[in-house]
Motif scaffolding. Sequence first.
Motif: not given
Length: 123
Positions: A23-26, A44-48
């Motif tokens: 869920g994260w990229l830097r 933010l998967p719940d919101l796409d």
Amino acid sequence: MTTWNDVINHVRQRYEVLEDTDGWLRLRMDTGDGRTQQVALHHLPDLDWVEISSPVGKADAIDAHRLLELAGASEIGGAAVVDGVALLKHTVHLSVDEFERVLQLLVARADALEAELTEADDF
């Protein structure tokens, strides 16, 4: 419909990925004149949606009032402090085209703010 994996693949093809976790990229982006800018992407998967954030400087080493004034003058990004680092942040719906547009604007603005407020290129 664009997915988080589409965004990840887009980023991997174009930028230097420093860290890739669930869920994260830097990543690090070249901003010209020998400067670079780090960027964090958070799904933010719940919101796409994707939250894009880029550091401006150490919070205790910059003029926070000036940061808020400068950040408020732009259509992209709001100022925040996380773990002692002042950031410029923006959230965008999962769309590669919109993501890329906002990413470019946010990174350019964060780098300009870092240069103005710190006279350095620490991030």
